[in-house]
Design an enzyme around this catalytic site. Structure first.
Site, PDB file in Angstrom:
ATOM      1  N   HIS A 308       0.850  -1.184   0.000  1.00 14.79           N
ATOM      2  CA  HIS A 308       0.000   0.000   0.000  1.00 14.79           C
ATOM      3  C   HIS A 308       0.881   1.227   0.000  1.00 14.79           C
ATOM      4  O   HIS A 308       1.932   1.230   0.637  1.00 14.79           O
ATOM      5  CB  HIS A 308      -0.917   0.016   1.231  1.00 14.79           C
ATOM      6  CG  HIS A 308      -2.086   0.907   1.050  1.00 14.79           C
ATOM      7  ND1 HIS A 308      -2.016   2.262   1.251  1.00 14.79           N
ATOM      8  CD2 HIS A 308      -3.346   0.645   0.630  1.00 14.79           C
ATOM      9  CE1 HIS A 308      -3.191   2.786   0.985  1.00 14.79           C
ATOM     10  NE2 HIS A 308      -4.018   1.838   0.598  1.00 14.79           N
ATOM     11  N   ASP A 365      -7.915  -5.287   0.008  1.00 17.52           N
ATOM     12  CA  ASP A 365      -8.470  -6.127  -1.055  1.00 17.52           C
ATOM     13  C   ASP A 365      -8.116  -7.606  -0.929  1.00 17.52           C
ATOM     14  O   ASP A 365      -8.632  -8.421  -1.690  1.00 17.52           O
ATOM     15  CB  ASP A 365      -7.982  -5.615  -2.415  1.00 17.52           C
ATOM     16  CG  ASP A 365      -8.532  -4.242  -2.720  1.00 17.52           C
ATOM     17  OD1 ASP A 365      -9.744  -4.064  -2.545  1.00 17.52           O
ATOM     18  OD2 ASP A 365      -7.753  -3.355  -3.104  1.00 17.52           O
TER      19      ASP A 365
HETATM   20  N1  CMC Z   1       4.087  -7.668  -4.891  1.00 13.87           N
HETATM   21  C1  CMC Z   1       5.435  -7.666  -5.030  1.00 13.87           C
HETATM   22  N2  CMC Z   1       6.217  -6.576  -4.887  1.00 13.87           N
HETATM   23  C2  CMC Z   1       5.600  -5.418  -4.595  1.00 13.87           C
HETATM   24  C3  CMC Z   1       4.198  -5.332  -4.422  1.00 13.87           C
HETATM   25  C4  CMC Z   1       3.456  -6.513  -4.579  1.00 13.87           C
HETATM   26  N3  CMC Z   1       2.122  -6.491  -4.421  1.00 13.87           N
HETATM   27  N4  CMC Z   1       3.871  -4.052  -4.129  1.00 13.87           N
HETATM   28  C5  CMC Z   1       5.003  -3.356  -4.115  1.00 13.87           C
HETATM   29  N5  CMC Z   1       6.055  -4.177  -4.397  1.00 13.87           N
HETATM   30  C6  CMC Z   1       7.483  -3.820  -4.413  1.00 13.87           C
HETATM   31  C7  CMC Z   1       7.823  -3.044  -5.676  1.00 13.87           C
HETATM   32  O1  CMC Z   1       8.223  -3.904  -6.699  1.00 13.87           O
HETATM   33  C8  CMC Z   1       8.938  -2.150  -5.173  1.00 13.87           C
HETATM   34  O2  CMC Z   1      10.098  -2.968  -5.066  1.00 13.87           O
HETATM   35  P1  CMC Z   1      11.557  -2.328  -5.370  1.00 13.87           P
HETATM   36  O3  CMC Z   1      11.762  -1.314  -4.292  1.00 13.87           O
HETATM   37  O4  CMC Z   1      12.478  -3.482  -5.309  1.00 13.87           O
HETATM   38  O5  CMC Z   1      11.464  -1.724  -6.747  1.00 13.87           O
HETATM   39  C9  CMC Z   1       8.519  -1.802  -3.745  1.00 13.87           C
HETATM   40  O6  CMC Z   1       7.683  -2.907  -3.318  1.00 13.87           O
HETATM   41  C10 CMC Z   1       7.716  -0.496  -3.621  1.00 13.87           C
HETATM   42  O7  CMC Z   1       6.639  -0.555  -4.541  1.00 13.87           O
HETATM   43  P2  CMC Z   1       5.997   0.722  -5.229  1.00 13.87           P
HETATM   44  O8  CMC Z   1       5.360   0.313  -6.510  1.00 13.87           O
HETATM   45  O9  CMC Z   1       6.997   1.833  -5.278  1.00 13.87           O
HETATM   46  O10 CMC Z   1       4.894   1.134  -4.184  1.00 13.87           O
HETATM   47  P3  CMC Z   1       3.687   2.122  -4.455  1.00 13.87           P
HETATM   48  O11 CMC Z   1       3.418   2.812  -3.178  1.00 13.87           O
HETATM   49  O12 CMC Z   1       3.921   2.968  -5.657  1.00 13.87           O
HETATM   50  O13 CMC Z   1       2.485   1.131  -4.837  1.00 13.87           O
HETATM   51  C11 CMC Z   1       0.678  -0.360  -4.675  1.00 13.87           C
HETATM   52  C12 CMC Z   1       1.495   0.722  -3.959  1.00 13.87           C
HETATM   53  C13 CMC Z   1      -0.563  -0.660  -3.824  1.00 13.87           C
HETATM   54  C14 CMC Z   1       0.191   0.159  -6.030  1.00 13.87           C
HETATM   55  C15 CMC Z   1       1.549  -1.639  -4.833  1.00 13.87           C
HETATM   56  O14 CMC Z   1       1.918  -2.134  -3.572  1.00 13.87           O
HETATM   57  C16 CMC Z   1       0.854  -2.723  -5.662  1.00 13.87           C
HETATM   58  O15 CMC Z   1       0.952  -2.710  -6.880  1.00 13.87           O
HETATM   59  N6  CMC Z   1       0.139  -3.680  -4.970  1.00 13.87           N
HETATM   60  C17 CMC Z   1      -0.602  -4.675  -5.690  1.00 13.87           C
HETATM   61  C18 CMC Z   1      -1.929  -4.101  -6.152  1.00 13.87           C
HETATM   62  C19 CMC Z   1      -2.898  -3.922  -5.004  1.00 13.87           C
HETATM   63  O16 CMC Z   1      -3.077  -4.806  -4.176  1.00 13.87           O
HETATM   64  N7  CMC Z   1      -3.570  -2.761  -4.984  1.00 13.87           N
HETATM   65  C20 CMC Z   1      -4.568  -2.443  -3.984  1.00 13.87           C
HETATM   66  C21 CMC Z   1      -4.136  -1.355  -3.062  1.00 13.87           C
HETATM   67  S1  CMC Z   1      -5.217  -1.218  -1.614  1.00 13.87           S
HETATM   68  C22 CMC Z   1      -6.681  -0.620  -2.303  1.00 13.87           C
HETATM   69  C23 CMC Z   1      -6.675   0.835  -2.431  1.00 13.87           C
HETATM   70  O17 CMC Z   1      -6.678   1.529  -1.384  1.00 13.87           O
HETATM   71  O18 CMC Z   1      -6.657   1.312  -3.566  1.00 13.87           O
END
Ligand code: CMC
Length: 431
Positions: A308, A365
């Site tokens: 998140h 989720d």
């Molecule tokens: N599985 C594997 N690795 C992950 C995941 C995941 N679900 N989420 C983040 N990472 C890794 C990402 O690859 C990155 O690694 P590195 O530092 O080595 O490059 C690190 O964690 C940070 O990720 P980020 O993309 O910079 O984080 P963000 O804050 O931009 O994204 C997120 C947040 C929710 C979009 C992301 O965690 C994600 O894609 N999760 C899966 C989709 C999901 O479950 N979304 C629902 C969110 S909750 C509902 C809502 O409130 O909208």
């Protein structure tokens, strides 16, 4: 505003940047005069460090896993309230008294029907249309079926006819989109049923198989909707504010929010989680393969339902939903192998350095879809369920934005241009 400021030094020149403080003590650099003062803008893609507004609706502490609506802890609200009470709280700032709740309940009944002409719209979507595209279209079209009044035309303590109408009609639209999708006759709302009971009845009642509203299902749905009701400046809420800031009225602004929610990184994740679990189930339950894919830096695959932007600990909503998930499945006597699978994945991931070091915990989720499945709600409706829950939050932020002169200024970020600076025009014959 505090009396303190930070010093920003650019090319040897020092600027005072005022510091503002939230009611809970978080501090922010107030850069509203930055461009005027210094000629510089800030660069912050994904708005990771940007406060876009001042808001008195929801408090979220991502480090400690705290979420409060209007000061009330999410757990207290989810345990003790009706969804419409929480909607009222978000909209007005206060929990309703008995008589206020009765009036609001009456509005939910009074406004539950949709204009019969809208029903023809449903007939013309192609078969298997996504209920999210139907929902977004139909909510946008309310603008024409129910011409919107000015914001302050008929408010009663923060609730207007416009907002009460939308809150009530959205569940009718959602249930109708499902019925049309499966080709069944529509079931109209009933005056004797609660907000959630009515929705479930419109979804599942059939002429040959009358639906008996199940209090366990009503209570589970009620809890899920409350836990989704607001989440401060997330992608869809910021979309509603941004679209609204251009002077767009409530219904089309909410329609834009629904579209933003649809994405698999946001509300679309609840359906994506169940699809992911089904894929793993069909692949001999080989969850390690998918966990390893998610950890592979050369693979863009992610474990949906984990991570998140703001929670760096267990999402407090996920904690409550996980608990509710086991309770609901037990009470309804449903055995779902996807629940065991989800729990195994969580167990492995919570002991894995990759996930621990990145603070990746289950989010809202991860378990919600398993409850929806147990209630008989199909996967393509999951994100619609999220939208029903999030609606009071969206409306409240839209209203708050309009009431605050400062944040109702049109949203218009800047950019750091990286294209060609300038070149002479080349006529078509010479290209
Ligand atoms: N599985 C594997 N690795 C992950 C995941 C995941 N679900 N989420 C983040 N990472 C890794 C990402 O690859 C990155 O690694 P590195 O530092 O080595 O490059 C690190 O964690 C940070 O990720 P980020 O993309 O910079 O984080 P963000 O804050 O931009 O994204 C997120 C947040 C929710 C979009 C992301 O965690 C994600 O894609 N999760 C899966 C989709 C999901 O479950 N979304 C629902 C969110 S909750 C509902 C809502 O409130 O909208």
């Amino acid at each position: 505003m505090t009396n303190q400021s930070a010093q920003l030094i650019i090319e040897g020149k020092s600027y005072d940047i005022p510091i503002v403080e939230s009611t809970t003590g978080e501090r922010a650099l107030d850069i509203r005069q930055l461009l005027k003062q210094t000629g510089y803008i800030t660069f912050d893609s994904g708005y990771m460090n940007t406060g876009s507004c001042q808001s008195a609706v929801t408090y979220l502490d991502g480090k400690n896993g705290i979420l409060r609506y209007r000061g009330y802890d999410i757990e207290d609200l989810a345990t003790n309230c009706l969804f419409i009470e929480v909607a009222y709280l978000l909209l007005t700032g206060e929990l309703p008294t008995q008589s206020e709740l009765e009036k609001f309940r009456h509005d939910m009944i009074r406004f539950a029907l949709i204009h019969e002409d809208m029903i023809h719209f449903f007939d013309h979507f192609p078969p298997n249309s996504s209920p999210m595209s139907i929902l977004s279209t139909m909510v946008g079209s309310l603008h024409d079926f129910y011409p919107e009044m000015d914001l302050d035309e008929d408010p009663y303590g923060g609730v207007t006819t416009m907002t009460a109408r939308l809150l009530s009609k959205i569940r009718t639209i959602a249930a109708f989109s499902y019925k049309k999708n499966i080709g069944h006759p529509l079931v109209y709302p009933r005056a004797d049923l609660s907000y959630c009971g009515n929705f479930l009845n419109m979804m599942f009642d059939r002429p040959n198989m009358p639906y008996k509203v199940d209090p366990i299902a009503v209570s589970a749905l009620n809890k899920l909707l409350i836990l989704h009701a607001d989440h401060e400046q997330n992608c869809s809420t910021s979309t509603v504010r941004l679209v609204g800031s251009a002077g767009v009225r409530l219904y089309p602004s909410i329609s834009a929010g629904i579209s933003a929610l649809w994405g698999p990184l946001h509300g679309g994740a609840n359906a994506a989680v169940v699809r992911m679990l089904e894929t793993i189930q069909a692949d001999n339950m080989d969850y390690m393969k998918y966990i390893n894919k998610a950890k592979d830096p050369n693979d863009s695959y992610r474990l949906t339902g984990f991570g998140h932007r703001v929670y760096k600990t267990y999402d407090p909503r996920a904690k409550l939903i996980k608990q509710a998930c086991t309770e609901v499945l037990n009470s309804l006597n449903v055995q779902d192998p996807l629940l065991d699978l989800a729990q195994e994945i969580e167990h492995v991931v919570s002991n894995d350095d990759y996930f621990i070091s990145r603070n990746l915990y289950p989010n809202v989720d991860f378990y919600s879809g398993i409850i929806y499945r147990a209630l008989g709600i199909p996967t393509n409706m999951f994100t619609v369920m999220f939208a029903l829950g999030r609606l009071p939050g969206w409306i409240t932020h839209w209203q708050e934005m309009h009431m605050d002169k400062e944040s109702s200024r049109i949203g218009r970020p800047r950019q750091v241009y990286t294209g060609v600076v300038s070149r002479p025009f080349v006529s078509l014959e010479d290209r």
